[in-house]
Design a protein around this motif. Sequence first.
Motif, mmCIF file in Angstrom:
data_model
loop_
_atom_site.group_PDB
_atom_site.id
_atom_site.type_symbol
_atom_site.label_atom_id
_atom_site.label_comp_id
_atom_site.label_asym_id
_atom_site.label_seq_id
_atom_site.Cartn_x
_atom_site.Cartn_y
_atom_site.Cartn_z
ATOM 1 N N ARG A 156 0.832 -1.208 0.000
ATOM 2 C CA ARG A 156 0.000 0.000 0.000
ATOM 3 C C ARG A 156 0.869 1.261 0.000
ATOM 4 O O ARG A 156 0.583 2.228 -0.720
ATOM 5 N N ARG A 157 1.907 1.257 0.788
ATOM 6 C CA ARG A 157 2.748 2.448 0.915
ATOM 7 C C ARG A 157 3.508 2.730 -0.385
ATOM 8 O O ARG A 157 3.646 3.886 -0.794
ATOM 9 N N ILE A 158 3.996 1.687 -1.033
ATOM 10 C CA ILE A 158 4.701 1.882 -2.298
ATOM 11 C C ILE A 158 3.724 2.333 -3.383
ATOM 12 O O ILE A 158 4.029 3.226 -4.177
ATOM 13 N N SER A 159 2.545 1.753 -3.412
ATOM 14 C CA SER A 159 1.536 2.149 -4.403
ATOM 15 C C SER A 159 1.167 3.616 -4.261
ATOM 16 O O SER A 159 0.970 4.328 -5.253
ATOM 17 N N ALA A 160 1.067 4.066 -3.020
ATOM 18 C CA ALA A 160 0.619 5.432 -2.756
ATOM 19 C C ALA A 160 1.610 6.484 -3.222
ATOM 20 O O ALA A 160 1.264 7.671 -3.283
ATOM 21 N N LEU A 161 2.819 6.093 -3.591
ATOM 22 C CA LEU A 161 3.766 7.064 -4.139
ATOM 23 C C LEU A 161 3.269 7.657 -5.448
ATOM 24 O O LEU A 161 3.555 8.817 -5.763
ATOM 25 N N THR A 162 2.540 6.887 -6.231
ATOM 26 C CA THR A 162 2.097 7.363 -7.553
ATOM 27 C C THR A 162 0.595 7.273 -7.749
ATOM 28 O O THR A 162 0.082 7.841 -8.714
ATOM 29 N N HIS A 163 -0.113 6.577 -6.870
ATOM 30 C CA HIS A 163 -1.538 6.357 -7.069
ATOM 31 C C HIS A 163 -2.302 6.776 -5.821
ATOM 32 O O HIS A 163 -2.114 6.190 -4.747
ATOM 33 N N GLY A 164 -3.158 7.769 -5.973
ATOM 34 C CA GLY A 164 -3.884 8.305 -4.834
ATOM 35 C C GLY A 164 -5.141 7.560 -4.478
ATOM 36 O O GLY A 164 -5.708 7.791 -3.409
ATOM 37 N N ASP A 165 -5.603 6.680 -5.355
ATOM 38 C CA ASP A 165 -6.837 5.933 -5.120
ATOM 39 C C ASP A 165 -6.515 4.659 -4.342
ATOM 40 O O ASP A 165 -5.682 3.855 -4.767
ATOM 41 N N ARG A 166 -7.196 4.457 -3.244
ATOM 42 C CA ARG A 166 -6.924 3.285 -2.418
ATOM 43 C C ARG A 166 -7.164 1.978 -3.166
ATOM 44 O O ARG A 166 -6.597 0.933 -2.803
ATOM 45 N N ALA A 167 -7.981 2.005 -4.200
ATOM 46 C CA ALA A 167 -8.197 0.786 -4.989
ATOM 47 C C ALA A 167 -6.883 0.237 -5.513
ATOM 48 O O ALA A 167 -6.670 -0.981 -5.548
ATOM 49 N N ALA A 168 -5.978 1.125 -5.939
ATOM 50 C CA ALA A 168 -4.671 0.687 -6.437
ATOM 51 C C ALA A 168 -3.837 0.096 -5.309
ATOM 52 O O ALA A 168 -3.103 -0.880 -5.512
ATOM 53 N N TRP A 169 -3.953 0.669 -4.122
ATOM 54 C CA TRP A 169 -3.196 0.148 -2.979
ATOM 55 C C TRP A 169 -3.647 -1.269 -2.634
ATOM 56 O O TRP A 169 -2.823 -2.148 -2.393
ATOM 57 N N GLU A 170 -4.976 -1.455 -2.609
ATOM 58 C CA GLU A 170 -5.508 -2.746 -2.173
ATOM 59 C C GLU A 170 -5.206 -3.852 -3.177
ATOM 60 O O GLU A 170 -4.906 -4.985 -2.799
ATOM 61 N N GLY A 171 -5.275 -3.540 -4.472
ATOM 62 C CA GLY A 171 -4.946 -4.549 -5.471
ATOM 63 C C GLY A 171 -3.500 -4.992 -5.378
ATOM 64 O O GLY A 171 -3.179 -6.187 -5.490
ATOM 65 N N THR A 172 -2.611 -4.041 -5.143
ATOM 66 C CA THR A 172 -1.196 -4.381 -4.999
ATOM 67 C C THR A 172 -0.966 -5.159 -3.718
ATOM 68 O O THR A 172 -0.131 -6.083 -3.674
ATOM 69 N N ALA A 173 -1.701 -4.832 -2.674
ATOM 70 C CA ALA A 173 -1.586 -5.570 -1.417
ATOM 71 C C ALA A 173 -2.014 -7.023 -1.589
ATOM 72 O O ALA A 173 -1.376 -7.945 -1.050
ATOM 73 N N VAL A 174 -3.078 -7.248 -2.333
ATOM 74 C CA VAL A 174 -3.522 -8.621 -2.602
ATOM 75 C C VAL A 174 -2.443 -9.381 -3.371
ATOM 76 O O VAL A 174 -2.118 -10.531 -3.051
ATOM 77 N N PHE A 175 -1.873 -8.753 -4.381
ATOM 78 C CA PHE A 175 -0.806 -9.391 -5.153
ATOM 79 C C PHE A 175 0.356 -9.767 -4.248
ATOM 80 O O PHE A 175 0.879 -10.888 -4.309
ATOM 81 N N HIS A 176 0.793 -8.847 -3.392
ATOM 82 C CA HIS A 176 1.878 -9.126 -2.450
ATOM 83 C C HIS A 176 1.573 -10.372 -1.621
ATOM 84 O O HIS A 176 2.434 -11.248 -1.440
ATOM 85 N N GLU A 177 0.365 -10.451 -1.110
ATOM 86 C CA GLU A 177 0.021 -11.572 -0.236
ATOM 87 C C GLU A 177 -0.050 -12.894 -1.013
ATOM 88 O O GLU A 177 0.399 -13.927 -0.519
ATOM 89 N N LEU A 178 -0.591 -12.871 -2.220
ATOM 90 C CA LEU A 178 -0.657 -14.107 -3.001
ATOM 91 C C LEU A 178 0.738 -14.610 -3.358
ATOM 92 O O LEU A 178 1.000 -15.819 -3.337
#
Length: 315
Positions: A156-178
């Motif tokens: 989430r923290r890395i995503s938020a560097l370029t993407h302000g929408d939490r949807a982008a953070w959550e999708g990347t978080a799911v990928f990390h966990e998988l």
Amino acid sequence: MDARSRTERAVGAVLGSAVGDALGAPFEFGPEGAFSARFPVPGHGGEMCGGGGWDPGEATDDTQMAVLVAESLLECDGLQLPDMFRRFRVWAAADPKDIGLQTEAVLSSGDPWDLAAALHFQTSQRGAGNGALMRAAPSSVYFAREGRDATMDAARRISALTHGDRAAWEGTAVFHELVRVALAGGDPLDAVEETLGHVHPGHRERYAVVLSADWHPDRATEFNGAVWPCLGSAVWALRTTSSYEDALRAAIDLGGDTDTVAAVTGGLAGAVYGSAAIPERWSEALHVPLPGFGGRVLRADELRGLAGRLDRRGG
């Protein structure tokens, strides 16, 4: 699971994502089925064909930014967001062949690292692209040993560097966990339901739809350049095939944002099947230019080395 097989999976995630990016790039914005129409028989070679402005085996901004993430994590011995943003900004200013419109706007704004994406989102209300997800393979390996909560938070923290929408953070978080589950020898598909329980409640339902076992990319309500259908398409490709190569073929045949869908698919499939499953005829042509960094061009062996270091240093 022994250390050697875990390392092979880590290399598979990083190298597999880069190979998917370069393999899918020539087919970007093309029609469905274009890859199989051109290469109907698997294994016959020539698939790293280039085109659309890309040389055969040339990685796009997806992998270029992923390398910057990897090198920041390793050289700073952990997550230093100002350093990562600085690297992104140097790269963006060097006129890369391709850069997402949203990412370019954020990195060229002149705003501070901790405000640029949020300020852009306030004015544009557009921040749910897949441009954070596309670069996440290295960070997913680095943070995997720290456990589910830590790896999802880092995503989430890395995503938020370029993407302000939490949807982008959550999708990347799911990928990390998988990827974390796969690196530990588990089946990421079996972990989807539990992972959804750790997605922000405001975004959980949307991800539950695209990650469900009966979802097909044809049911997407948005272009796969958006983060949730991109991730959903990658998980679908993994679920409906039984090898790294077949997963990549399925992903690219969806059309649309083929380089990124294939990069995300390649990261997941590489973590599941390991680096040995990546066809050598694909990896041998791979090269990753790094605009803004002295003309450097990374090859597959350098990505393998990066992946091994990410796995060892993480946690």
